[in-house]
Design an enzyme around this catalytic site. Sequence first.
Site: not given
Length: 311
Positions: A201, A219
């Site tokens: 992404f 995270h």
Amino acid sequence: MAELRSTKGEPTTPATDMYPRKILEYMEGFLISKTVFTSCELGVFDVLLTADRSLSAEEISQAVGASLDGTQRLLAACTGLQLLNTHWVNGKVFYSNTEQSRVFLTRSSPLSLCQSIQYSSRTIYLCWHYLTDAVREGRNQYEKAFGVSSKDLFQALYRSDEEMVKFMHLMNSIWNICGRDVVTAFDLTPFKVICDLGGDFFKDSLPVADLFILARILHDWTDERCIELLCRIHKACKPGGGVLLVEALLNEDGSGPLTAQLYSLNMLVQTEGRERTSSQYAALLAASGFTNIQHHLTGKIYDTVLGHKET
């Protein structure tokens, strides 16, 4: 002899009378993990499910291709962990799955955690062997654990097709037991086009959508990389749309939950990121242009944070 008292004036137990029960449990915690890992890897719970009846240690050892002595010890440990039921017939013990084992530890179950357990055993467990080094160095340990460079996190995580498939199965198995609570935490009906973000992404073009779901993604990354990604999402997001984060949220004072604290250590060992509080995620979202930021605690492993793009 004078009575021992704490600094608060309360009676204390002499050190010679103390028993470190909790510390001993922590010291030997890995024994429990490996017992579960091995039982799943050998297929003990699957054999019992397929048999549809209680089986003796001899029958189970033959079915899984293991020694009788080793199987007996493993079954005894699983019984002690309340993963197996025992039934005595004419002085001989027979074993069957508990309901939790049937639902979560058999490969054919829709809620199976076997793939997650396999990833924990063959990947995470090996990385944690180098936890001391990770704490000292402040970086992940893929190079020491697997001999691969971790400069490109995706390359390290997906270092082989087999590893990529294991990782995807891990994500899916956890989603199966937490997904409903996550997607019902907020009213998502106003969002007509929803994108569950995956792939590379940072480089791939993002589709136009009303809502982007980032499940256990942020995270993995530093604050700077998180903002970089969220800014890309903000640009692709339609006006009035939003982004839904799925993460294990830490308490604002960092006092827990223990699972999130341990996950944050795992992020150190495996990734570039960390677990965060809801306000820390809100700050990342705000820095990327999102407003009206809310969070919801599900009471399970993963919680949610929702940010909106102004119309």
